[in-house]
Motif scaffolding. Structure first.
Motif, mmCIF file in Angstrom:
data_model
loop_
_atom_site.group_PDB
_atom_site.id
_atom_site.type_symbol
_atom_site.label_atom_id
_atom_site.label_comp_id
_atom_site.label_asym_id
_atom_site.label_seq_id
_atom_site.Cartn_x
_atom_site.Cartn_y
_atom_site.Cartn_z
ATOM 1 N N GLU A 36 4.193 4.372 -3.881
ATOM 2 C CA GLU A 36 4.214 5.781 -4.283
ATOM 3 C C GLU A 36 2.809 6.253 -4.624
ATOM 4 O OE1 GLU A 36 7.043 6.587 -7.388
ATOM 5 O OE2 GLU A 36 8.689 5.713 -6.241
ATOM 6 N N ILE A 37 2.063 5.435 -5.355
ATOM 7 C CA ILE A 37 0.685 5.785 -5.739
ATOM 8 C C ILE A 37 -0.200 5.859 -4.495
ATOM 9 C CG2 ILE A 37 -1.357 4.998 -7.008
ATOM 10 C CD1 ILE A 37 0.677 3.670 -9.009
ATOM 11 N N LEU A 38 -0.081 4.858 -3.637
ATOM 12 C CA LEU A 38 -0.891 4.821 -2.419
ATOM 13 C C LEU A 38 -0.578 6.014 -1.514
ATOM 14 C CD1 LEU A 38 -0.586 1.008 -1.709
ATOM 15 C CD2 LEU A 38 -2.698 2.200 -2.311
ATOM 16 N N GLU A 39 0.696 6.285 -1.291
ATOM 17 C CA GLU A 39 1.104 7.400 -0.428
ATOM 18 C C GLU A 39 0.656 8.740 -1.007
ATOM 19 O OE1 GLU A 39 2.364 7.840 2.556
ATOM 20 O OE2 GLU A 39 2.770 5.744 3.018
ATOM 21 N N TYR A 40 0.800 8.897 -2.325
ATOM 22 C CA TYR A 40 0.363 10.145 -2.964
ATOM 23 C C TYR A 40 -1.117 10.373 -2.693
ATOM 24 C CZ TYR A 40 -1.105 13.548 -6.393
ATOM 25 O OH TYR A 40 -1.661 14.647 -6.977
ATOM 26 N N ASN A 41 -1.914 9.331 -2.928
ATOM 27 C CA ASN A 41 -3.352 9.467 -2.724
ATOM 28 C C ASN A 41 -3.693 9.706 -1.263
ATOM 29 O OD1 ASN A 41 -5.091 8.982 -5.279
ATOM 30 N ND2 ASN A 41 -3.364 7.598 -5.477
ATOM 31 N N PHE A 42 -2.979 9.073 -0.349
ATOM 32 C CA PHE A 42 -3.225 9.261 1.076
ATOM 33 C C PHE A 42 -2.883 10.683 1.506
ATOM 34 C CE2 PHE A 42 -2.079 9.152 5.560
ATOM 35 C CZ PHE A 42 -3.171 8.505 6.113
ATOM 36 N N CYS A 43 -1.725 11.161 1.098
ATOM 37 C CA CYS A 43 -1.230 12.466 1.558
ATOM 38 C C CYS A 43 -1.830 13.651 0.802
ATOM 39 C CB CYS A 43 0.289 12.519 1.451
ATOM 40 S SG CYS A 43 1.114 11.360 2.556
ATOM 41 N N LYS A 44 -2.000 13.508 -0.498
ATOM 42 C CA LYS A 44 -2.384 14.656 -1.314
ATOM 43 C C LYS A 44 -3.851 14.668 -1.722
ATOM 44 C CE LYS A 44 1.901 16.135 -1.812
ATOM 45 N NZ LYS A 44 2.406 17.227 -1.035
ATOM 46 N N PRO A 100 -10.784 7.617 1.176
ATOM 47 C CA PRO A 100 -11.330 7.555 -0.180
ATOM 48 C C PRO A 100 -12.720 6.911 -0.211
ATOM 49 C CG PRO A 100 -9.635 5.887 0.115
ATOM 50 C CD PRO A 100 -9.641 6.742 1.354
ATOM 51 N N ASP A 101 -13.591 7.486 -1.037
ATOM 52 C CA ASP A 101 -14.919 6.898 -1.215
ATOM 53 C C ASP A 101 -14.771 5.647 -2.086
ATOM 54 O OD1 ASP A 101 -15.216 7.574 -4.112
ATOM 55 O OD2 ASP A 101 -15.184 9.629 -3.354
ATOM 56 N N PRO A 102 -15.818 4.834 -2.191
ATOM 57 C CA PRO A 102 -15.705 3.574 -2.947
ATOM 58 C C PRO A 102 -15.246 3.749 -4.399
ATOM 59 C CG PRO A 102 -17.673 3.530 -1.605
ATOM 60 C CD PRO A 102 -17.100 4.922 -1.487
ATOM 61 N N THR A 103 -15.696 4.799 -5.053
ATOM 62 C CA THR A 103 -15.288 5.037 -6.443
ATOM 63 C C THR A 103 -13.801 5.349 -6.521
ATOM 64 O OG1 THR A 103 -17.492 5.856 -6.985
ATOM 65 C CG2 THR A 103 -15.709 6.410 -8.518
ATOM 66 N N THR A 104 -13.335 6.236 -5.653
ATOM 67 C CA THR A 104 -11.922 6.601 -5.630
ATOM 68 C C THR A 104 -11.068 5.398 -5.265
ATOM 69 O OG1 THR A 104 -12.517 8.859 -4.990
ATOM 70 C CG2 THR A 104 -10.229 8.187 -4.636
ATOM 71 N N LEU A 105 -11.531 4.611 -4.300
ATOM 72 C CA LEU A 105 -10.812 3.411 -3.888
ATOM 73 C C LEU A 105 -10.659 2.447 -5.069
ATOM 74 C CD1 LEU A 105 -9.621 2.227 -1.239
ATOM 75 C CD2 LEU A 105 -11.706 0.873 -1.094
ATOM 76 N N CYS A 106 -11.723 2.305 -5.835
ATOM 77 C CA CYS A 106 -11.699 1.439 -7.014
ATOM 78 C C CYS A 106 -10.678 1.947 -8.035
ATOM 79 C CB CYS A 106 -13.100 1.381 -7.635
ATOM 80 S SG CYS A 106 -13.220 0.332 -9.084
ATOM 81 N N LEU A 107 -10.635 3.248 -8.243
ATOM 82 C CA LEU A 107 -9.681 3.835 -9.194
ATOM 83 C C LEU A 107 -8.239 3.652 -8.720
ATOM 84 C CD1 LEU A 107 -11.601 7.120 -10.073
ATOM 85 C CD2 LEU A 107 -11.267 5.112 -11.546
ATOM 86 N N ILE A 108 -8.011 3.837 -7.418
ATOM 87 C CA ILE A 108 -6.666 3.647 -6.868
ATOM 88 C C ILE A 108 -6.253 2.186 -7.016
ATOM 89 C CG2 ILE A 108 -5.252 3.739 -4.774
ATOM 90 C CD1 ILE A 108 -7.102 6.090 -3.853
#
Length: 73
Positions: free
Chosen positions: A15-23, A28-36
């Motif tokens: 759910e978290i991964l799909e939300y970030n992918f779709c919305k 994602p940049d390295p910082t965002t990837l780290c947060l996810i």
């Protein structure tokens, strides 16, 4: 270089991964990837691999080449 074994994300992680992918961002940049990764409890490598696979699936469903070209999605 050793790679981690593929891990099947839990429903909550998906759910978290799909939300970030779709919305949020399909790239994602390295910082965002780290947060996810931190939010899901997956490693950054596992998270990156999931995004790469999901992007390939999305591109295929849209009738686009599996590799990105000069135009970002």
């Amino acid at each position: 270089m050793a790679t981690e074994k593929p891990v099947t994300p839990t429903e909550e992680q998906l759910e978290i991964l799909e939300y970030n992918f779709c919305k949020v961002n399909k790239h994602p940049d390295p910082t965002t990837l780290c947060l996810i990764a931190a939010e899901t409890g997956l490693s950054e490598e596992q998270t990156l691999q999931w995004f790469k696979q999901r992007l390939a699936e999305w591109r295929k469903s849209e009738g686009l080449p599996s590799e990105s070209g000069s135009v970002r999605d």
